[in-house]
Design a protein around this motif. Structure first.
Motif, PDB file in Angstrom:
ATOM      1  N   HIS A  96      -0.723   7.174   0.639  1.00  0.00           N
ATOM      2  CA  HIS A  96      -2.028   6.991   0.574  1.00  0.00           C
ATOM      3  C   HIS A  96      -2.747   7.493  -0.648  1.00  0.00           C
ATOM      4  N   CYS A 155      -6.888   6.369   6.627  1.00  0.00           N
ATOM      5  CA  CYS A 155      -6.609   5.268   5.587  1.00  0.00           C
ATOM      6  C   CYS A 155      -7.827   4.263   5.665  1.00  0.00           C
ATOM      7  N   PHE A 174      -8.628   1.749   4.349  1.00  0.00           N
ATOM      8  CA  PHE A 174      -7.959   0.358   4.223  1.00  0.00           C
ATOM      9  C   PHE A 174      -7.063  -0.149   5.497  1.00  0.00           C
ATOM     10  N   CYS A 186      -8.221   6.545  -0.099  1.00  0.00           N
ATOM     11  CA  CYS A 186      -8.104   6.270   1.058  1.00  0.00           C
ATOM     12  C   CYS A 186      -8.765   6.950   2.019  1.00  0.00           C
ATOM     13  N   HIS A 226       0.806  -1.228  -0.065  1.00  0.00           N
ATOM     14  CA  HIS A 226       0.107  -0.170  -0.031  1.00  0.00           C
ATOM     15  C   HIS A 226       0.796   1.289   0.318  1.00  0.00           C
TER      16      HIS A 226
END
Ligand SMILES: [Zn+2]
Length: 438
Positions: free
Chosen positions: A193, A204, A206, A197, A189
Motif C-alpha cells: 500500500h 486502504c 481503494f 491508501c 495495487h
C-alpha cells in the motif's frame, strides 16, 4: 476601472474579491465555473456512461526516454539506463514530457477510443481534464457518453451487467499472454500500500485486496432495494430475497462476513483455488456474499467478477490497456453527481487549500476597513501567485494549453446556449462530436 475606489470596494463588499481569478486556469473560481459547464453537458446529453483515468508512465514508455536522451544529446541504449538516470532525464525535460503526454493522449483518444473498432462503445461525446500528481506527472480523468448504453434504473440490471462485462475485466492473464506483463506491472495495487491508501484512516481507501466475486453484480444499499420491491417494478433486477433484512443484527452479521472475507484474503497460508473455495471456508456462498456486501455499503456500485488471483488487480479494458501501456481505470457511472464532483474537485490538495487561503484573506480584508480597495486586490492576487505549488510539467501545460483551451471554449458556449434555449427539450445535441477539454 480599478482606479475607482467605490467600484473596487463594492466588489470586495460582495465577496467578489477573488473572482477576478476566474479566467486563470487552476484557480478555485475557474474550477467552479467548469463544474457548471459539465453539469450543463449532463443536462444536454443525459447521464454519461464511463468514467476513465489514464496515468502517465514516463519512466516506462521508452520513446519518452529516447526523446529526452535526444534532447540531452546522450547516446546510449535506453535499456542501459538505471532508475536514477531516468529520473534525471525526466527532471531535465519537463517541456518534452508534458508535450509528449499531451500528444500521446490525443492520438490515443482519436485513433483508439474514437476508432471504428469502438473499444468502449460508440462515443457520442466526452469531457476530460488533465491533472498532475504529487510526483509531477500528468494523468487524465475522462467522462464518456456512449450511444445506446444501458442505464441503471431504466434498463434491467442484467442488461447493465452484460454491457459492463463486455468492456471491463479484472483478469490477470496467463503468463504466456503479452498482456500479463502490462497488467502485472501497471494494474496491480501494491501489497505494501502507499501513503495515499491510508489518507482516510482506513487500511486502504481503494479497498485492496478487493473481494472476489463469481459474477458481476450491482450493489445497491438495502434501503433502495426494499423501496424498489415495494414499488414492484418489473425491471428491478434479480430477485432479492432479503426483504426483511434491515435489522441491526443482520448488519452486524454482514459486517462480520465481510471481515471474514478480508481476513481469508490476507491469510497467506491459505491457498484458495477458486472464489467458491474461499466462500466455503468461511461458510458462505455467492448470494450470502452479495447480501452482506449490500448491507455494508451505502452507495450504489458495481462489484466486478473477480477471481482469487485477481484481488489486487484494478479493473481495466483489454484493448485500451494494450494501447495505453500504463495504469488506467474504467468505471461504469452509477452516480453522476458524485462523478462530476470527483472529477472537478479532485483538484490537488494545494488547490483546495488555496481556496481556503483566498477566503481567509478576503475575510481579513473585510475586517481591516482601513485597507485601500486597490491594495486589497493586490493582496488577494499575491496570495494566489505566491502560495500555489506547481510542478514543472504542470507549468508547461498551463502555458501551452491556454491556446487550445480558447478554441474549445466555443463548444462550452454552444452548450450553455443550448442549455438555456432548450431547457424543456431533452434530445438536442448535434450528431457531430463536440468535445470539451480542460
Ligand atoms: Zn492500498
Amino acid at each position: 476601472m480599478l482606479g475607482r475606489t467605490d467600484f473596487v470596494k463594492n466588489i470586495l463588499n460582495y465577496d467578489m474579491g477573488y473572482k477576478f481569478l476566474k479566467p486563470i486556469r487552476g484557480t478555485p473560481v475557474f474550477w467552479q465555473s467548469v463544474q457548471k459547464d459539465l453539469f450543463a453537458m449532463v443536462r444536454q446529453l443525459g447521464i454519461p456512461t464511463w468514467f476513465c483515468s489514464f496515468s502517465s508512465a514516463d519512466m516506462r514508455w521508452t520513446h519518452f526516454m529516447e526523446a529526452f536522451m535526444c534532447a540531452d544529446n546522450i547516446q546510449i541504449n535506453v535499456d542501459n539506463l538505471d532508475w536514477a538516470q531516468k529520473c534525471d532525464l525526466l527532471k531535465n525535460n519537463p517541456v518534452t514530457a508534458a508535450r509528449m503526454f499531451d500528444h500521446r493522449f490525443h492520438c490515443f483518444l482519436k485513433d483508439v477510443l474514437m476508432s471504428p473498432s469502438q473499444p468502449i462503445g460508440k462515443i457520442i461525446d466526452y469531457f476530460y481534464r488533465v491533472e498532475f500528481q504529487q510526483r509531477g506527472s500528468a494523468h487524465t480523468h475522462c467522462i464518456f457518453w456512449i450511444e445506446d448504453a444501458p442505464q441503471l434504473g431504466i434498463n434491467t440490471d442484467e442488461e447493465v451487467i452484460a454491457f459492463i462485462d463486455k468492456y471491463i475485466t479484472c483478469d490477470l492473464p496467463p503468463e504466456t499472454d503479452p498482456l500479463f506483463e502490462i497488467v502485472s506491472s501497471v494494474q496491480m495495487h501494491s501489497k505494501k500500500h502507499s501513503k495515499s491508501c491510508k489518507k482516510q484512516h482506513t487500511k486502504c481507501r481503494f479497498n485492496f485486496p478487493r473481494p472476489p466475486s463469481t459474477k458481476t453484480f450491482i450493489s445497491k444499499p438495502i434501503k433502495n432495494v426494499v423501496t424498489k420491491q415495494n414499488e414492484e417494478k418489473p425491471n428491478s433486477g434479480p430477485q432479492q430475497p432479503e426483504s426483511d433484512m434491515k435489522k441491526p443484527s443482520d448488519e452486524t452479521l454482514a459486517k462480520q462476513t465481510m471481515t471474514k472475507v478480508k481476513e481469508a484474503l490476507s491469510n497467506e497460508h491459505a491457498a484458495y483455488e477458486t472464489t467458491d473455495d474461499l466462500f466455503k471456508s468461511i461458510g458462505i456462498n455467492q448470494s450470502v456474499f452479495e447480501k452482506a456486501y449490500q448491507l455494508t455499503s451505502n452507495k450504489t456500485s458495481v462489484v466486478h467478477k473477480r477471481n482469487i488471483k485477481d484481488v489486487w488487480v484494478n479493473q481495466y479494458n483489454k484493448d485500451l490497456l494494450r494501447c495505453w501501456n500504463a495504469n488506467m481505470d474504467l468505471q461504469f457511472i452509477c452516480d453522476i453527481y458524485a462523478c462530476v464532483v470527483y472529477v472537478i474537485s479532485y483538484i490537488s490538495k494545494a488547490e483546495r487549500e488555496m481556496g481556503l487561503l483566498l477566503k481567509h484573506t478576503q475575510n481579513e480584508i473585510n475586517q481591516n476597513e482601513n485597507l485601500e480597495a486597490k491594495q486589497a486586490l493586490n493582496k488577494l492576487g499575491s496570495v494566489f501567485l505566491h502560495n500555489r505549488e506547481v510542478s514543472a510539467q504542470e507549468s508547461v501545460y498551463r502555458v501551452t494549453n491556454e491556446i487550445k483551451r480558447r478554441f474549445t471554449e466555443s463548444n462550452i458556449c454552444s452548450y450553455r446556449r443550448q442549455y438555456c434555449q432548450n431547457e424543456s427539450s431533452s434530445q438536442c445535441h448535434s450528431e457531430q462530436n463536440r468535445s470539451t477539454k480542460l
